[in-house]
Design a protein around this motif. Structure first.
Motif, PDB file in Angstrom:
ATOM      1  N   ARG A 203       0.834  -1.193   0.000  1.00 10.32           N
ATOM      2  CA  ARG A 203       0.000   0.000   0.000  1.00 10.32           C
ATOM      3  C   ARG A 203       0.875   1.253   0.000  1.00 10.32           C
ATOM      4  N   VAL A 204       0.624   2.127  -0.953  1.00 10.48           N
ATOM      5  CA  VAL A 204       1.306   3.421  -1.038  1.00 10.48           C
ATOM      6  C   VAL A 204       0.224   4.480  -1.159  1.00 10.48           C
ATOM      7  N   ASP A 205       0.077   5.288  -0.137  1.00  9.78           N
ATOM      8  CA  ASP A 205      -0.989   6.285  -0.119  1.00  9.78           C
ATOM      9  C   ASP A 205      -0.736   7.440  -1.076  1.00  9.78           C
ATOM     10  N   LYS A 206       0.544   7.721  -1.353  1.00 12.57           N
ATOM     11  CA  LYS A 206       0.886   8.847  -2.225  1.00 12.57           C
ATOM     12  C   LYS A 206       1.860   8.388  -3.313  1.00 12.57           C
ATOM     13  N   PRO A 207       1.359   7.662  -4.310  1.00 16.58           N
ATOM     14  CA  PRO A 207       2.262   7.151  -5.354  1.00 16.58           C
ATOM     15  C   PRO A 207       2.998   8.247  -6.115  1.00 16.58           C
ATOM     16  N   LEU A 209       4.079  11.011  -4.899  1.00 16.43           N
ATOM     17  CA  LEU A 209       5.176  11.430  -4.033  1.00 16.43           C
ATOM     18  C   LEU A 209       6.336  10.450  -4.125  1.00 16.43           C
ATOM     19  N   LEU A 210       6.025   9.167  -4.166  1.00 17.50           N
ATOM     20  CA  LEU A 210       7.078   8.150  -4.283  1.00 17.50           C
ATOM     21  C   LEU A 210       7.856   8.338  -5.585  1.00 17.50           C
ATOM     22  N   GLU A 211       7.141   8.588  -6.686  1.00 17.37           N
ATOM     23  CA  GLU A 211       7.811   8.784  -7.973  1.00 17.37           C
ATOM     24  C   GLU A 211       8.681  10.049  -7.954  1.00 17.37           C
ATOM     25  N   LYS A 212       8.199  11.117  -7.324  1.00 20.64           N
ATOM     26  CA  LYS A 212       8.984  12.352  -7.237  1.00 20.64           C
ATOM     27  C   LYS A 212      10.219  12.149  -6.367  1.00 20.64           C
ATOM     28  N   LEU A 213      10.071  11.370  -5.304  1.00 18.97           N
ATOM     29  CA  LEU A 213      11.218  11.087  -4.446  1.00 18.97           C
ATOM     30  C   LEU A 213      12.285  10.332  -5.227  1.00 18.97           C
ATOM     31  N   PHE A 214      11.866   9.396  -6.076  1.00 21.53           N
ATOM     32  CA  PHE A 214      12.841   8.685  -6.905  1.00 21.53           C
ATOM     33  C   PHE A 214      13.580   9.651  -7.831  1.00 21.53           C
ATOM     34  N   LYS A 215      12.847  10.546  -8.478  1.00 20.22           N
ATOM     35  CA  LYS A 215      13.480  11.474  -9.416  1.00 20.22           C
ATOM     36  C   LYS A 215      14.467  12.393  -8.709  1.00 20.22           C
ATOM     37  N   ILE A 216      14.082  12.899  -7.532  1.00 22.48           N
ATOM     38  CA  ILE A 216      14.998  13.754  -6.777  1.00 22.48           C
ATOM     39  C   ILE A 216      16.209  12.960  -6.317  1.00 22.48           C
ATOM     40  N   GLY A 217      15.966  11.771  -5.751  1.00 27.68           N
ATOM     41  CA  GLY A 217      17.056  10.962  -5.230  1.00 27.68           C
ATOM     42  C   GLY A 217      18.026  10.522  -6.302  1.00 27.68           C
ATOM     43  N   SER A 218      17.517  10.160  -7.476  1.00 27.05           N
ATOM     44  CA  SER A 218      18.412   9.725  -8.548  1.00 27.05           C
ATOM     45  C   SER A 218      19.191  10.905  -9.120  1.00 27.05           C
ATOM     46  N   ASN A 219      18.564  12.066  -9.191  1.00 23.70           N
ATOM     47  CA  ASN A 219      19.271  13.260  -9.656  1.00 23.70           C
ATOM     48  C   ASN A 219      20.387  13.666  -8.696  1.00 23.70           C
ATOM     49  N   LEU A 243       8.617   9.692   3.977  1.00 25.06           N
ATOM     50  CA  LEU A 243       9.709   9.736   3.001  1.00 25.06           C
ATOM     51  C   LEU A 243      10.701   8.606   3.226  1.00 25.06           C
ATOM     52  N   SER A 244      11.031   8.328   4.481  1.00 24.01           N
ATOM     53  CA  SER A 244      11.962   7.243   4.799  1.00 24.01           C
ATOM     54  C   SER A 244      11.393   5.904   4.354  1.00 24.01           C
ATOM     55  N   HIS A 245      10.100   5.706   4.582  1.00 25.03           N
ATOM     56  CA  HIS A 245       9.440   4.464   4.168  1.00 25.03           C
ATOM     57  C   HIS A 245       9.453   4.318   2.646  1.00 25.03           C
ATOM     58  N   TYR A 246       9.164   5.392   1.935  1.00 25.92           N
ATOM     59  CA  TYR A 246       9.150   5.331   0.475  1.00 25.92           C
ATOM     60  C   TYR A 246      10.551   5.072  -0.081  1.00 25.92           C
ATOM     61  N   LEU A 247      11.568   5.629   0.575  1.00 27.64           N
ATOM     62  CA  LEU A 247      12.937   5.349   0.138  1.00 27.64           C
ATOM     63  C   LEU A 247      13.272   3.874   0.329  1.00 27.64           C
ATOM     64  N   LEU A 256      16.766   2.772  -5.827  1.00 21.23           N
ATOM     65  CA  LEU A 256      17.461   3.855  -5.130  1.00 21.23           C
ATOM     66  C   LEU A 256      17.634   3.510  -3.658  1.00 21.23           C
ATOM     67  N   ALA A 257      18.843   3.696  -3.144  1.00 17.55           N
ATOM     68  CA  ALA A 257      19.119   3.433  -1.735  1.00 17.55           C
ATOM     69  C   ALA A 257      19.476   4.727  -1.022  1.00 17.55           C
TER      70      ALA A 257
END
Length: 403
Positions: A203-207, A209-219, A243-247, A256-257
């Protein structure tokens, strides 16, 4: 076609050992899990049955039983002592672990020598099935992203190509077409991994947000960012725990780690800001606007690619290599990576040019007198050789004793 270590280990367990544990082959997408299973099927001397659950109704209650019965029948009809059942993308079936447990335990009770191999694309498979229902019944074999040595052997890529394009063999066809390569990585790997290996399994309540976190983290791969600073770049970011959970979810999907700070203090360790690290440099490159020829001509930018490639190499090796990867920073002093286990620790600084030994390495040794350091790249250990070696060799050969 080359044989990866995962296949060799799987074949040894299935062919040379009696039925003991379910063998679980897991790892990111496009790393060769299905290929390893097919290689096993071709090489084994035992009857086998192999099926994929990818197109099966997730609510099917009979599919696993049907595959199991087919494999059992092979033992009877072929007069064999044992047979092999291989089920790919098993996590697509709802409540799969309970069904597998029931059939495995039935074979154990009835003395049926049916060896079982399960394949899955996400470590969520372990967390949401194996550890809940199959404790004590399975062994794992991790299939990591492709290494430089493997990509060189398979596609004859150069060191610079591997650093820039990462380790996806299927994408090598598009190296000469930059825009097509980017589209392929973003659609075939990133989007698919997020949708099928995360959103379908938990379950991901804010998908979004998860995708944006990936883009920021990979950049920002190779950089240390506090969660509060990340929140400032995101709308509807929620709290730090989210955010920690989504990471963590992005980590389980092989994307992404977030590396933790190296410190003996466990409380400070887990409260530290993460250092983002893509697990395959293709995931970083696909977010950039520089093509290959432009990137290698910009020394500062190219240094980020080099450091990220080393970090990905270390992190992939650590997942089942028995060591951890961290970073160290205090004030203006920093060491890019620290690899460590219960016995040894080794600080690693990556340099693609410029000065060699740094103040960060010097102060790291002052802070941790029993540790050792290694400079990789410019004036240090050759980058190409480092990317070809098992990092544990360096840890055990020159790492300092923890105690």
């Amino acid at each position: 076609m080359i044989t990866r270590h995962a296949f060799e280990e799987l074949f040894k367990r299935i062919e040379n050992e009696s039925r003991c544990h379910i063998q679980v082959l897991y790892g990111p997408r496009q790393t060769g899990k299905t290929t390893a299973a097919r290689q096993l099927a071709k090489k084994t001397t035992q009857p086998f049955h192999i099926e994929n659950a990818d197109a099966i109704d997730p609510d099917s209650k009979e599919w696993i039983l049907q595959q199991w019965q087919t494999a059992r029948l092979l033992i009877t009809t072929q007069g064999a002592k044992s047979a092999v059942l291989i089920l790919d993308e098993i996590q697509k079936i709802n409540n799969w672990s309970e069904q597998v447990k029931r059939e495995w335990d039935a074979d154990t009770a009835n003395g049926i020598e049916l060896k079982v191999v399960l394949l899955g694309s996400s470590r969520l498979m372990l967390q949401q099935g194996l550890t809940e229902s199959l404790t004590g019944r399975f062994e794992t074999i991790y299939v990591p992203h492709w290494s430089y040595s493997e990509m060189q052997e398979l596609n004859d890529v150069s060191l610079e190509e591997y650093i820039f394009y990462g380790g996806y063999p299927g994408a090598a066809t598009y190296y000469k077409d930059w825009r097509r390569w980017k589209r392929y990585i973003n659609s075939a790997f990133i989007k698919t991994s997020i949708e099928k290996d995360i959103l379908m399994l938990t379950r991901v309540d804010k998908p979004a947000l998860l995708e944006k976190l990936f883009k920021i983290g990979s950049n920002f791969t190779g950089q240390i960012l506090s969660y509060n600073k990340i929140k400032g770049q995101l709308q509807d970011a929620g709290n730090v725990t989210t955010l920690s959970h989504y990471l963590d979810l992005l980590d389980t999907a092989g994307l992404l780690a977030g590396l933790e700070k190296f410190t003996p203090n466990e409380v400070r360790k887990y409260s530290s800001s993460p250092k983002f690290q893509v697990q395959n440099n293709a995931l970083f490159t696909a977010q950039q606007n520089l093509d290959f020829n432009a990137a290698i001509m910009k020394p500062i930018e190219w240094g980020r690619w080099v450091e990220s490639a080393v970090g990905a190499h270390l992190y992939n090796a650590s997942i089942e290599g028995g060591f951890e990867v961290s970073y160290w920073r205090e004030r203006n002093n920093e060491v890019d990576f620290v690899i460590h286990d219960e016995d040894y620790s080794l600080g690693i600084e990556v340099k693609s040019g410029g000065e060699g030994y740094t103040k960060g390495m010097e102060n790291f040794i002052k802070k941790f007198p029993n540790s050792k350091t290694l400079l990789v790249g410019h004036t240090g250990f050759p980058l190409e050789d480092f990317l070809k070696m098992d990092p544990r060799v360096a840890l055990e050969s020159i790492g300092g004793k923890v105690n």
